[in-house]
Design an enzyme around this catalytic site. Structure first.
Site, short mmCIF file in Angstrom:
data_model
loop_
_atom_site.label_atom_id
_atom_site.label_comp_id
_atom_site.label_asym_id
_atom_site.label_seq_id
_atom_site.Cartn_x
_atom_site.Cartn_y
_atom_site.Cartn_z
N ASP A 68 -29.75 -33.03 11.38
CA ASP A 68 -28.89 -33.22 12.54
C ASP A 68 -28.07 -34.45 12.21
OD1 ASP A 68 -27.68 -33.96 14.91
OD2 ASP A 68 -29.43 -33.53 16.16
N TYR A 159 -8.00 -22.47 20.74
CA TYR A 159 -8.73 -23.26 19.75
C TYR A 159 -8.83 -24.72 20.18
CZ TYR A 159 -10.65 -24.07 15.09
OH TYR A 159 -11.48 -24.38 14.03
N LYS A 166 -9.93 -30.07 13.02
CA LYS A 166 -9.84 -29.43 11.71
C LYS A 166 -8.67 -29.98 10.90
CE LYS A 166 -13.31 -26.47 11.84
NZ LYS A 166 -14.47 -26.58 10.93
#
Length: 258
Positions: A68, A159, A166
């Protein structure tokens, strides 16, 4: 799709981001294994482990460990285990992303400071931290891959916050390729078209993205996790020894359409 036998023989790789056997990272892991690589895989937590373990077994993973990236120390423990097991690392795949649901489903201008920060930390800076730990293990060079999406380049409906995230990931990849290139370490991003994975299901109206890709892509079909795995295998192999700083689209040509 059959991988060339021995293409990655003797190479060691880390795959981060397997959620289940339908995930992009799973498709890549299977392709890496089929090409002869020895692999380490990670799972997010104990709840996720039963979904990742079958993939690890299928690819004969040497290591399966928790990771994690928001938990201090877990990444360091993982890389210490890799060093102890193999003494080196030839390639890695970073295929993780996260945004709080409210921020993901809202407008970018309405995103919270905390949510935007968490999305950037998990989806982008974790790749930086991973690269920092991998660099000393890539003494003979290597390859680092991350996973982006067309929404980094163009505005894609729904998105939302992941578009800027991104975009930051792709820019980070380019700077990393410049910084690590003298050490023979290549850094690239895969950019698949929409694929029906558990992670993608969190995007609002994802079915619409799927249908648009099917009808507008030059190949008139969706890419598969096997398609992504095939390209990823090529990129981490010595056949792509001069390919770095690149965004490699795996979307049936969708990104070239207006």
């Amino acid at each position: 799709m059959d991988m060339p036998v021995g293409l990655l023989a003797g190479k060691t790789g880390l795959v981060v981001g397997v959620a289940n056997d339908k995930s992009i990272a799973a498709g890549c892991a299977k392709a890496f294994s089929a090409a002869g690589a020895n692999l380490a895989l990670t799972y997010l937590n104990e709840k996720a482990k039963p979904h990742v373990e079958p993939v690890a077994n299928a690819v004969g993973a040497d290591l399966l460990m928790p990771l994690d990236v928001e938990q201090d120390g877990q990444m360091e423990t993982l890389f210490a285990a890799i060093e102890e097991r193999w003494g080196r690392l030839d390639f890695l795949l970073h295929s993780i992303a996260f945004s709080p649901k409210d921020d993901l489903h809202g407008r970018v201008v309405d995103s919270s400071r905390e949510g935007f920060g968490r999305a950037m930390d998990v989806s982008v800076h974790s790749f930086v931290r991973m690269a920092r730990l991998a660099e000393p293990l890539m003494k003979q060079g290597g390859c680092m891959l991350t996973v982006s999406y067309y929404g980094a380049e163009k505005v894609v409906d729904h998105y939302n916050i992941m578009g800027p995230v991104k975009s930051a990931l792709e820019s980070t990849m380019r700077y990393m390729s410049s910084e690590l290139g003298p050490a023979g370490i290549r850094v690239n991003a895969l950019s698949p078209g929409p694929i029906e994975t558990r992670a993608a299901s969190g995007i609002a109206d994802f079915d619409t993205l799927i249908e648009q890709a099917k009808t507008r892509a030059p190949e008139r079909k969706l890419a598969t996790i096997e398609d992504v795995g095939a390209l990823a295998t090529c990129l981490v192999s010595d056949y792509a020894r001069s390919v770095t700083g690149n965004v490699a689209y795996v979307d049936g040509g969708y990104h070239v359409m207006s």
